[in-house]
Enzyme design. Structure first.
Site, PDB file in Angstrom:
ATOM      1  N   HIS A 198      16.757  13.033 -12.160  1.00 45.89           N
ATOM      2  CA  HIS A 198      17.618  12.013 -11.564  1.00 45.89           C
ATOM      3  C   HIS A 198      16.860  10.766 -11.122  1.00 45.89           C
ATOM      4  O   HIS A 198      17.326   9.646 -11.314  1.00 45.89           O
ATOM      5  CB  HIS A 198      18.309  12.654 -10.360  1.00 45.89           C
ATOM      6  CG  HIS A 198      19.279  11.773  -9.652  1.00 45.89           C
ATOM      7  ND1 HIS A 198      20.422  11.288 -10.236  1.00 45.89           N
ATOM      8  CD2 HIS A 198      19.288  11.293  -8.382  1.00 45.89           C
ATOM      9  CE1 HIS A 198      21.094  10.548  -9.368  1.00 45.89           C
ATOM     10  NE2 HIS A 198      20.423  10.523  -8.243  1.00 45.89           N
ATOM     11  N   ARG A 215      12.737  11.606  -2.256  1.00 46.64           N
ATOM     12  CA  ARG A 215      13.582  10.509  -1.740  1.00 46.64           C
ATOM     13  C   ARG A 215      14.798  11.060  -0.994  1.00 46.64           C
ATOM     14  O   ARG A 215      15.479  11.971  -1.462  1.00 46.64           O
ATOM     15  CB  ARG A 215      14.069   9.656  -2.913  1.00 46.64           C
ATOM     16  CG  ARG A 215      15.050   8.586  -2.509  1.00 46.64           C
ATOM     17  CD  ARG A 215      15.507   7.814  -3.722  1.00 46.64           C
ATOM     18  NE  ARG A 215      16.253   8.637  -4.629  1.00 46.64           N
ATOM     19  CZ  ARG A 215      17.572   8.542  -4.818  1.00 46.64           C
ATOM     20  NH1 ARG A 215      18.276   7.659  -4.147  1.00 46.64           N
ATOM     21  NH2 ARG A 215      18.174   9.321  -5.667  1.00 46.64           N
ATOM     22  N   GLU A 232      25.182  12.574   3.192  1.00 48.48           N
ATOM     23  CA  GLU A 232      24.573  13.297   2.066  1.00 48.48           C
ATOM     24  C   GLU A 232      23.403  14.121   2.578  1.00 48.48           C
ATOM     25  O   GLU A 232      23.015  13.997   3.745  1.00 48.48           O
ATOM     26  CB  GLU A 232      24.131  12.301   0.979  1.00 48.48           C
ATOM     27  CG  GLU A 232      25.318  11.652   0.284  1.00 48.48           C
ATOM     28  CD  GLU A 232      24.932  10.593  -0.741  1.00 48.48           C
ATOM     29  OE1 GLU A 232      23.780  10.564  -1.189  1.00 48.48           O
ATOM     30  OE2 GLU A 232      25.807   9.781  -1.077  1.00 48.48           O
ATOM     31  N   HIS A 270      18.506  16.060  -9.375  1.00 49.15           N
ATOM     32  CA  HIS A 270      19.726  16.089  -8.561  1.00 49.15           C
ATOM     33  C   HIS A 270      20.325  17.481  -8.690  1.00 49.15           C
ATOM     34  O   HIS A 270      20.482  17.987  -9.807  1.00 49.15           O
ATOM     35  CB  HIS A 270      20.715  15.025  -9.037  1.00 49.15           C
ATOM     36  CG  HIS A 270      21.794  14.753  -8.027  1.00 49.15           C
ATOM     37  ND1 HIS A 270      22.760  15.685  -7.717  1.00 49.15           N
ATOM     38  CD2 HIS A 270      22.044  13.678  -7.252  1.00 49.15           C
ATOM     39  CE1 HIS A 270      23.561  15.183  -6.792  1.00 49.15           C
ATOM     40  NE2 HIS A 270      23.146  13.967  -6.485  1.00 49.15           N
ATOM     41  N   ARG A 291      17.306  17.295  -1.168  1.00 44.35           N
ATOM     42  CA  ARG A 291      17.543  17.638  -2.573  1.00 44.35           C
ATOM     43  C   ARG A 291      16.538  18.601  -3.184  1.00 44.35           C
ATOM     44  O   ARG A 291      16.893  19.433  -4.015  1.00 44.35           O
ATOM     45  CB  ARG A 291      17.489  16.353  -3.399  1.00 44.35           C
ATOM     46  CG  ARG A 291      18.840  15.828  -3.593  1.00 44.35           C
ATOM     47  CD  ARG A 291      18.811  14.578  -4.372  1.00 44.35           C
ATOM     48  NE  ARG A 291      19.976  13.851  -3.920  1.00 44.35           N
ATOM     49  CZ  ARG A 291      20.239  12.618  -4.214  1.00 44.35           C
ATOM     50  NH1 ARG A 291      19.411  11.937  -4.956  1.00 44.35           N
ATOM     51  NH2 ARG A 291      21.320  12.053  -3.769  1.00 44.35           N
TER      52      ARG A 291
HETATM   53  P1  FAD Z   1      18.172  -0.187 -13.036  1.00 49.20           P
HETATM   54  O1  FAD Z   1      19.436  -0.376 -12.332  1.00 49.20           O
HETATM   55  O2  FAD Z   1      18.022   1.062 -13.803  1.00 49.20           O
HETATM   56  O3  FAD Z   1      17.936  -1.418 -14.025  1.00 49.20           O
HETATM   57  C1  FAD Z   1      16.850  -1.382 -14.936  1.00 49.20           C
HETATM   58  C2  FAD Z   1      16.959  -2.590 -15.831  1.00 49.20           C
HETATM   59  O4  FAD Z   1      15.753  -2.783 -16.543  1.00 49.20           O
HETATM   60  C3  FAD Z   1      18.049  -2.493 -16.887  1.00 49.20           C
HETATM   61  O5  FAD Z   1      18.678  -3.745 -16.973  1.00 49.20           O
HETATM   62  C4  FAD Z   1      17.278  -2.215 -18.171  1.00 49.20           C
HETATM   63  O6  FAD Z   1      17.907  -2.632 -19.343  1.00 49.20           O
HETATM   64  C5  FAD Z   1      16.041  -3.051 -17.903  1.00 49.20           C
HETATM   65  N1  FAD Z   1      14.879  -2.672 -18.703  1.00 49.20           N
HETATM   66  C6  FAD Z   1      14.197  -1.508 -18.669  1.00 49.20           C
HETATM   67  N2  FAD Z   1      13.174  -1.555 -19.542  1.00 49.20           N
HETATM   68  C7  FAD Z   1      13.226  -2.768 -20.147  1.00 49.20           C
HETATM   69  C8  FAD Z   1      12.464  -3.401 -21.163  1.00 49.20           C
HETATM   70  N3  FAD Z   1      11.426  -2.804 -21.753  1.00 49.20           N
HETATM   71  N4  FAD Z   1      12.811  -4.648 -21.542  1.00 49.20           N
HETATM   72  C9  FAD Z   1      13.872  -5.280 -20.983  1.00 49.20           C
HETATM   73  N5  FAD Z   1      14.640  -4.718 -20.024  1.00 49.20           N
HETATM   74  C10 FAD Z   1      14.313  -3.488 -19.621  1.00 49.20           C
HETATM   75  N6  FAD Z   1      20.794   5.586  -5.543  1.00 49.20           N
HETATM   76  C11 FAD Z   1      21.351   5.372  -4.330  1.00 49.20           C
HETATM   77  O7  FAD Z   1      20.717   4.784  -3.450  1.00 49.20           O
HETATM   78  N7  FAD Z   1      22.622   5.779  -4.087  1.00 49.20           N
HETATM   79  C12 FAD Z   1      23.382   6.421  -5.013  1.00 49.20           C
HETATM   80  O8  FAD Z   1      24.522   6.751  -4.757  1.00 49.20           O
HETATM   81  C13 FAD Z   1      22.802   6.689  -6.282  1.00 49.20           C
HETATM   82  N8  FAD Z   1      23.497   7.361  -7.220  1.00 49.20           N
HETATM   83  C14 FAD Z   1      22.954   7.491  -8.469  1.00 49.20           C
HETATM   84  C15 FAD Z   1      23.706   8.096  -9.474  1.00 49.20           C
HETATM   85  C16 FAD Z   1      23.224   8.161 -10.771  1.00 49.20           C
HETATM   86  C17 FAD Z   1      24.044   8.808 -11.834  1.00 49.20           C
HETATM   87  C18 FAD Z   1      21.949   7.629 -11.066  1.00 49.20           C
HETATM   88  C19 FAD Z   1      21.402   7.678 -12.456  1.00 49.20           C
HETATM   89  C20 FAD Z   1      21.177   7.066 -10.063  1.00 49.20           C
HETATM   90  C21 FAD Z   1      21.661   6.995  -8.764  1.00 49.20           C
HETATM   91  N9  FAD Z   1      20.922   6.413  -7.740  1.00 49.20           N
HETATM   92  C22 FAD Z   1      21.488   6.215  -6.508  1.00 49.20           C
HETATM   93  C23 FAD Z   1      19.624   5.802  -8.024  1.00 49.20           C
HETATM   94  C24 FAD Z   1      19.810   4.289  -8.190  1.00 49.20           C
HETATM   95  O9  FAD Z   1      21.009   4.055  -8.866  1.00 49.20           O
HETATM   96  C25 FAD Z   1      18.677   3.668  -8.963  1.00 49.20           C
HETATM   97  O10 FAD Z   1      17.441   4.091  -8.439  1.00 49.20           O
HETATM   98  C26 FAD Z   1      18.733   2.160  -8.865  1.00 49.20           C
HETATM   99  O11 FAD Z   1      19.994   1.719  -9.244  1.00 49.20           O
HETATM  100  C27 FAD Z   1      17.667   1.543  -9.746  1.00 49.20           C
HETATM  101  O12 FAD Z   1      17.873   0.165  -9.763  1.00 49.20           O
HETATM  102  P2  FAD Z   1      16.827  -0.747 -10.519  1.00 49.20           P
HETATM  103  O13 FAD Z   1      17.302  -2.146 -10.344  1.00 49.20           O
HETATM  104  O14 FAD Z   1      15.466  -0.422 -10.086  1.00 49.20           O
HETATM  105  O15 FAD Z   1      16.914  -0.294 -12.049  1.00 49.20           O
HETATM  106  C1  SIN Z   2      24.630  10.946  -5.265  1.00 49.54           C
HETATM  107  O1  SIN Z   2      25.631  10.259  -5.157  1.00 49.54           O
HETATM  108  O2  SIN Z   2      24.590  12.150  -5.050  1.00 49.54           O
HETATM  109  C2  SIN Z   2      23.390  10.276  -5.663  1.00 49.54           C
HETATM  110  C3  SIN Z   2      22.829   9.595  -4.505  1.00 49.54           C
HETATM  111  C4  SIN Z   2      21.424   9.194  -4.768  1.00 49.54           C
HETATM  112  O3  SIN Z   2      20.881   9.456  -5.832  1.00 49.54           O
HETATM  113  O4  SIN Z   2      20.831   8.622  -3.853  1.00 49.54           O
END
Ligand code: FAD
Ligand code: SIN
Length: 531
Positions: free
Chosen positions: A351, A386, A115, A243, A290
Site C-alpha cells: 500500500h 506510517r 483509523e 494495508h 496497520r
Molecule cells: P501520487 O499522488 O502518486 O502522484 C505521483 C505522480 O507522479 C503521478 O502524477 C505520476 O504520473 C507521476 N510520475 C511518477 N513517475 C513519473 C515519471 N517517471 N515521469 C513523470 N511522471 C511521473 N493517504 C492518506 O493520507 N489518506 C488516505 O486515506 C489514503 N488512502 C489511500 C488509498 C489508496 C488506495 C492508496 C493507493 C493510497 C492511499 N493513501 C492515503 C496514500 C496517499 O494517497 C499517497 O501516499 C499520496 O497520495 C501520494 O501523493 P504523491 O503526490 O506523493 O504521489
Molecule cells: C485507508 O483509507 O484505509 C487508507 C488510509 C491511508 O492509507 O492512510
C-alpha cells in the site's frame, strides 16, 4: 525546454508545490510533468482521509505527535513529526480555501473519522473518496494559474547531473547537482531534455513492485530509482506498508481498498470460523496500527490455509454506512456482496512506501537543486510504520516547505548550458514485449513471496539472487533497445526491489513493518538504513 521550476508528478505533493510557487513568483515559469493523465495518481485513490488536529476540545498536537511516534516504532524523527502535525491544519485550511470539500456533521462541524493507531477522531474526509476530491480541487486551481504548464504523458527517464557532462559521479562526490531531466515524450517516442533551475520529485509510491497492491499502475518508484542511479541518498526502503483490508478479488489488479475508516466506524475482522481474532493480537483490536493488523491477518490466513479473512459490517447502520462509504458499498454490490448481509473478503496488499528519497526538513535531497516531497520522499515522519491518513498531510506540509526553500534559492540560480542530447546510438526497437512483461511478473512474484509481510534471512538471500538475474537481463535490454515506458518502469521497479531487499537485509531486527523471524526482536541500536 527551459523552466524555472520543474515538478515531476501531478499528485497532491507536486500540485501543492506548483500552486504555491506559481502564486508567489508570477513572472517565473512552472512546468509540471506527468507520465499519465494528470489525475491518475495514488492521490486520486485515497479513501479514508487526511489526519489533522481539528477539534481542540478532544484533540491536541501532543496526542497526534504521540500517535505518530507510537506507530513509527522508535524510528520517527521527532522534529519532522512536530513540523507535520503543527503545520498540517494550516495546509488543510488552504486546500479548503482552494475548493476541496470535506464532510460535515448535521451541526455544521467537520465530521472527523477514526483509523488504526489514532487515539481520537481526527480524520477529515470526503465520503470514501477523499483523494479524488482533493485532486479535483488542486487540478481546478492549477487551471487558473497562467504561469503553470501541465504536460501529460511525458515520462521522466533520468535526472541530469555532472555525470551527463562526462564527469565521474560516485556516492562520495560532494556536490552532485541537478540540471534538469531527460524525458520520454510518449506521444512522439522522442527523448527531450528539460533544463531547470529547481527540480522537484513528487513521483509517488512503488506498490507495483508487489503482485497484490492497492496502488495504481503509475506507482513504480521512478523517483527513487532515478535518485539512486544519480548517486543520491535513499533511506528505510524496507518499510513497506501492507494495508490490512484490500478487497479479495482474484485476478483483479490493483486491489480495491476497503478503507480503515470502516473499522473506525465499527467493522470487525473475523476469520474463517467467524472469530473476531484481533482480540488475541492487540488490546486495540481492529484499530491497532496497520503493521500489527496486517501481520495478524497474515497469521490467521496461514493458520487456516485461507487466502483471505472477512470484514464484518453486518451489524452497522445501513444508512450511515451508505452515507460515509458509498463507493465501497457500490463496489461490493457490483460483485454480489451486500455488506449488510454478507461479510467482505479481505486480504493485505502492498500500500505505501515509508522510506524513499532522503530529505531534510525543507524537502532538500542530497543532490543540489533537487527536492522531493510526497510518498517518494523519506522525511522522517513515518519511521518504521506510517500512521493512517498521515501521508496526504505530509505531502502538503512538505510541498509547502519545498516551496519556501526553493523560491528563496531560485534568484541565485541559472540554467546549465551544454547538456548533451540523449544518446540512443546502437539501440533498436524491441522485438518482443514478452521479455519485459514476463520479467515484471517474476519480479512481483519474488517480492511477494520472499519480501512480504513476514521475512526470513533465507528468503531475502533468494530474492537478491533472483533480482540480480532480472537486473542483468533488463540492463542488457536497456542498452540495446529503444526505451519505452514499460522498459523504464521495469528497470525502476527492479532498482526499488533491490533497495527494499538490501534495506531488509541490513536491518537485523524486527521493527514496525519489517518483520524477520530470524531476528524477531528490536535491536537496541535505533538507526535509519541509508543506501
Ligand atoms: P501520487 O499522488 O502518486 O502522484 C505521483 C505522480 O507522479 C503521478 O502524477 C505520476 O504520473 C507521476 N510520475 C511518477 N513517475 C513519473 C515519471 N517517471 N515521469 C513523470 N511522471 C511521473 N493517504 C492518506 O493520507 N489518506 C488516505 O486515506 C489514503 N488512502 C489511500 C488509498 C489508496 C488506495 C492508496 C493507493 C493510497 C492511499 N493513501 C492515503 C496514500 C496517499 O494517497 C499517497 O501516499 C499520496 O497520495 C501520494 O501523493 P504523491 O503526490 O506523493 O504521489
Ligand atoms: C485507508 O483509507 O484505509 C487508507 C488510509 C491511508 O492509507 O492512510
Amino acid at each position: 525546454m527551459h523552466t524555472d521550476f520543474l515538478v515531476i508528478g501531478s499528485g497532491i505533493a507536486g500540485l501543492t508545490y506548483a500552486l504555491k510557487v506559481a502564486e508567489s513568483m508570477p513572472a517565473h515559469k512552472v512546468t509540471i510533468i506527468t507520465k499519465a493523465q494528470s489525475d491518475e495518481t495514488n492521490t486520486k485513490y485515497a479513501q479514508g482521509g487526511i489526519a489533522g488536529v481539528w477539534d481542540d476540545l478532544t484533540d491536541s498536537f501532543n496526542k497526534h505527535i504521540e500517535d505518530t511516534m507510537i506507530a513509527g516504532d522508535g524510528l520517527c524523527n521527532l522534529r519532522t513529526v512536530e513540523i507535520v502535525v503543527k503545520e498540517g491544519p494550516q495546509r488543510i485550511r488552504e486546500i479548503i480555501e482552494w475548493g476541496a470539500q470535506f464532510d460535515k456533521d448535521p451541526d455544521g462541524d467537520y465530521s472527523l473519522g477514526k483509523e488504526g493507531g489514532h487515539s481520537v477522531n481526527r480524520i477529515l474526509h470526503h465520503k470514501d473518496v477523499t483523494g479524488k476530491e482533493m485532486e479535483r480541487a488542486l487540478l481546478q486551481k492549477i487551471q487558473s494559474m497562467h504561469n503553470i504548464e501541465l504536460i501529460n504523458h511525458w515520462f521522466v527517464v533520468d535526472i541530469i547531473t555532472q555525470h551527463h557532462l562526462g564527469y565521474l559521479v560516485t556516492k562520495a562526490t560532494p556536490d552532485i547537482e541537478c540540471y534538469g531531466v531527460y524525458v520520454l515524450n510518449l506521444q512522439t517516442n522522442e527523448i527531450e531534455k528539460i533544463i531547470s533551475k529547481v527540480t522537484v520529485l513528487a513521483t509517488g509510491g512503488n506498490g507495483q513492485v508487489y503482485r497484490t497492491t492497492t496502488n495504481p499502475t503509475i506507482a513504480t518508484g521512478d523517483g527513487v530509482a532515478m535518485v539512486y542511479r544519480a548517486k543520491g541518498r535513499i533511506e528505510n526502503m524496507e518499510f513497506i506498508q501492507f494495508h490490512p483490508t484490500a478487497l479479495f478479488e482474484p485476478g483483479v489488479s490493483p486491489s480495491f481498498l476497503i478503507t480503515e475508516a470502516v473499522r473506525g466506524d465499527g467493522g470487525i475482522l473475523r476469520n474463517r470460523q467467524g472469530e473476531a481474532f484481533m482480540e488475541r493480537y492487540d488490546p486495540r483490536k481492529d484499530l491497532a496500527p496497520r503493521d500489527i493488523v496486517a501481520r495478524a491477518i497474515d497469521s490467521e490466513m496461514k493458520r487456516n490455509g485461507t487466502e483471505h479473512v472477512f470484514l464484518d459490517c453486518r451489524h452497522m447502520d445501513k444508512e450511515k454506512f451508505v452515507h460515509h462509504f458509498p463507493n465501497i458499498y457500490a463496489k461490493c454490490l457490483s460483485i454480489g456482496i451486500d455488506v449488510m448481509k454478507h461479510m467482505i473478503p479481505v486480504a493485505p496488499a502492498a500500500h505505501y512506501s515509508c522510506g524513499g528519497i532522503k530529505t531534510d526538513d525543507m524537502g532538500r535531497t542530497s543532490i543540489r537543486n533537487l527536492y522531493a516531497c510526497g510518498e517518494c520522499a523519506s522525511t522522517g515522519l513515518h519511521g518504521a510504520n506510517r500512521l493512517a491518513s498521515n501521508s496526504l498531510l505530509e505531502a502538503m506540509v512538505f510541498g509547502h516547505r519545498c516551496y519556501l526553500d526553493s523560491v528563496e534559492k531560485v534568484p541565485e540560480l541559472s540554467y546549465r548550458e551544454g547538456i548533451p542530447d540523449w544518446n540512443d546510438v546502437g539501440t533498436n526497437d524491441p522485438k518482443e514485449l514478452i521479455l519485459i512483461t514476463q520479467s515484471l511478473k517474476e519480479l512481483q512474484q519474488v517480492m511477494s513471496d520472499y519480501v512480504g509481510i513476514v521475512r526470513t534471512d533465507v528468503r531475502l538471500e533468494r530474492a537478491m539472487k533472483r533480482l540480480d538475474l532480472l537486473f542483468n537481463e533488463t540492463e542488457e535490454l536497456y542498452r540495446t533497445t529503444t526505451v519505452s515506458s514499460y522498459l523504464l518502469e521495469l528497470r525502476n521497479l527492479i532498482s526499488v526491489g533491490y533497495l527494499i531487499v538490501k534495506g531488509a537485509d541490513f536491518r537485523k531486527e524486527s521493527r514496525g513493518l519489517h518483520y524477520n523471524t530470524d531476528h524477531p526482536n528490536k535491536s537496541e541500536l535505533v538507526e535509519n538504513i541509508i543506501l
